[in-house]
Design a protein around this motif. Structure first.
Motif, short mmCIF file in Angstrom:
data_model
loop_
_atom_site.label_atom_id
_atom_site.label_comp_id
_atom_site.label_asym_id
_atom_site.label_seq_id
_atom_site.Cartn_x
_atom_site.Cartn_y
_atom_site.Cartn_z
N ALA A 190 93.16 19.36 -13.43
CA ALA A 190 92.96 20.60 -14.11
C ALA A 190 91.63 21.00 -13.66
CB ALA A 190 93.08 20.38 -15.50
N ASP A 191 90.63 20.33 -13.37
CA ASP A 191 89.34 21.03 -13.14
C ASP A 191 89.46 21.65 -11.76
OD1 ASP A 191 88.30 19.89 -15.78
OD2 ASP A 191 87.66 17.97 -14.72
N ILE A 192 90.18 20.69 -10.96
CA ILE A 192 90.06 21.69 -9.61
C ILE A 192 90.77 22.94 -9.62
CG2 ILE A 192 91.26 21.23 -7.45
CD1 ILE A 192 90.89 18.36 -7.71
N ASN A 193 91.98 23.06 -10.48
CA ASN A 193 92.48 24.35 -10.71
C ASN A 193 91.69 25.41 -11.18
OD1 ASN A 193 94.48 25.88 -13.10
ND2 ASN A 193 95.19 26.00 -10.93
N GLY A 230 100.86 28.30 -20.27
CA GLY A 230 99.63 28.90 -20.12
C GLY A 230 98.58 27.77 -19.86
N LYS A 231 97.55 28.17 -19.60
CA LYS A 231 96.32 27.21 -19.25
C LYS A 231 96.10 26.27 -20.50
CE LYS A 231 95.06 28.88 -15.21
NZ LYS A 231 95.11 27.98 -14.15
N LEU A 232 95.79 24.82 -20.13
CA LEU A 232 95.33 24.04 -21.12
C LEU A 232 94.12 24.19 -21.57
CD1 LEU A 232 96.06 21.34 -22.52
CD2 LEU A 232 95.17 19.87 -20.74
N LYS A 233 93.81 24.41 -22.91
CA LYS A 233 92.49 24.32 -23.55
C LYS A 233 92.10 23.27 -24.09
CE LYS A 233 93.46 29.36 -25.00
NZ LYS A 233 94.57 29.36 -24.21
N GLU A 235 89.14 22.21 -25.05
CA GLU A 235 88.41 22.03 -26.33
C GLU A 235 89.12 21.87 -27.61
OE1 GLU A 235 89.05 26.19 -25.25
OE2 GLU A 235 88.67 24.34 -23.97
N LYS A 236 90.34 22.43 -27.52
CA LYS A 236 91.40 22.43 -28.65
C LYS A 236 92.36 21.47 -28.61
CE LYS A 236 91.88 27.29 -29.29
NZ LYS A 236 92.57 28.79 -29.43
N GLN A 237 92.26 20.53 -27.60
CA GLN A 237 92.93 19.22 -27.47
C GLN A 237 94.53 19.24 -27.70
OE1 GLN A 237 90.69 16.44 -30.03
NE2 GLN A 237 89.48 15.74 -28.23
N ASP A 238 95.03 20.39 -27.18
CA ASP A 238 96.45 20.63 -27.58
C ASP A 238 97.27 19.96 -26.58
OD1 ASP A 238 96.58 24.08 -25.83
OD2 ASP A 238 95.83 21.97 -25.35
N GLY A 239 97.05 18.93 -26.06
CA GLY A 239 97.90 18.35 -25.16
C GLY A 239 99.08 17.68 -25.89
N ARG A 240 99.18 17.19 -26.89
CA ARG A 240 100.23 16.74 -27.76
C ARG A 240 101.21 17.78 -28.30
NH1 ARG A 240 101.16 11.83 -30.73
NH2 ARG A 240 99.95 11.00 -29.08
N ALA A 241 100.84 18.87 -28.63
CA ALA A 241 101.44 20.06 -29.07
C ALA A 241 102.52 20.50 -27.60
CB ALA A 241 100.92 20.93 -29.69
N ARG A 242 101.84 20.63 -26.71
CA ARG A 242 102.50 21.04 -25.34
C ARG A 242 103.55 20.06 -24.99
NH1 ARG A 242 98.91 24.69 -22.31
NH2 ARG A 242 99.36 23.70 -20.36
#
Length: 255
Positions: A190-193, A230-233, A235-242
């Motif tokens: 993700a950082d590379i992207n 969309g792009k993973l944010k 700072e919002k730690q929205d991984g589980r919701a995604r």
């Protein structure tokens, strides 16, 4: 962002006998825009890896066309395809192919030495910077038997980036790793992207796919569905919701 990679009516057949053949790809149409982070999902045998290899020129389609950077590469010679992959594409695989007789550092820089696009001093500096960002700088002089699976995959990512490719292809790059290490590898990708590199990977793992921005689903050689997260944010730690959104989408497809 403009289109970096495009497939039109891409088909691939494998002969299984004198009068028939298995159709791995069926008139696939796909556009990959610069800077995208895409996952291709689907059951085993659906054509995911065949699509990746056909798009990258590692395998030739039976019909249709592939355009990269505005040039149709379908008719390139093997030599020209090899040069394209060396200079503008990076590859990460599930099973890590590193040379046993070389250190991790030497494995990373070898392809750049062969490409001869930069001085060895510049290449060495770039390799050490990638290793530092990947958390494996202290392993530069170690051989592959002295590193864990996660560390070897980080070295493989550094190797994929060493020629500063426009796109990185991944074929189940986290498939041989435990969930914690797989998550770390995906954070690194993700950082590379975020730095501008386009990434297209094949995965069966919902947790992995949820960290990308666009998911394509394949079935029986065809792209049958698409989901944009969309792009993973971070700072919002929205991984589980995604992950939950993606799981629900797959369930709606009857999977």
């Amino acid at each position: 962002m403009g289109v970096l990679l495009e497939a039109k009516e891409l088909s691939k057949s494998y002969a299984s006998g004198p009068n028939d053949g298995q159709q791995a790809l069926k008139k696939v149409n796909l556009q990959v825009r610069k800077g995208e982070f895409i996952a291709v999902m689907g059951p085993s045998g659906s054509g995911k890896s065949t699509l990746l290899y056909s798009l990258s020129g590692m395998d030739r389609a039976s019909s249709g066309s592939v355009t990269f950077g505005g040039e149709e590469i379908s008719s390139y010679s093997e030599k020209r395809l090899s040069e394209l992959r060396l200079e503008k594409m990076g590859f990460i695989f599930q099973h890590i192919h590193l040379l046993k007789n070389l250190t991790l550092f030497d494995n990373i820089v070898l392809s750049a030495y062969l490409a001869k696009r930069s001085s060895r001093k510049e290449i060495n500096s770039r390799a050490l910077e990638y290793m530092r960002k990947s958390g494996i700088a202290e392993l530069a002089g170690k051989n592959i038997t002295q590193a864990s699976g996660g560390q070897l995959q980080r070295a493989a990512i550094c190797r994929a980036l060493i020629n500063q490719p426009e796109i990185v292809f991944g074929d189940e790059p986290t498939g041989a790793l435990n969930s914690k290490t797989a998550g770390e590898i995906m954070d690194l990708l993700a950082d590379i992207n975020e730095s501008g590199t386009t990434i297209l990977l094949v995965t069966h793992d919902v947790k992995v796919a949820a960290k990308t921005e666009r998911i394509l689903f394949m079935l029986d050689g065809s792209l049958v569905a698409e989901r944009r997260l969309g792009k993973l944010k971070k700072e919002k730690q929205d991984g589980r919701a995604r992950e939950e959104e993606l799981t629900g989408w797959l369930a709606s497809l009857g999977l």
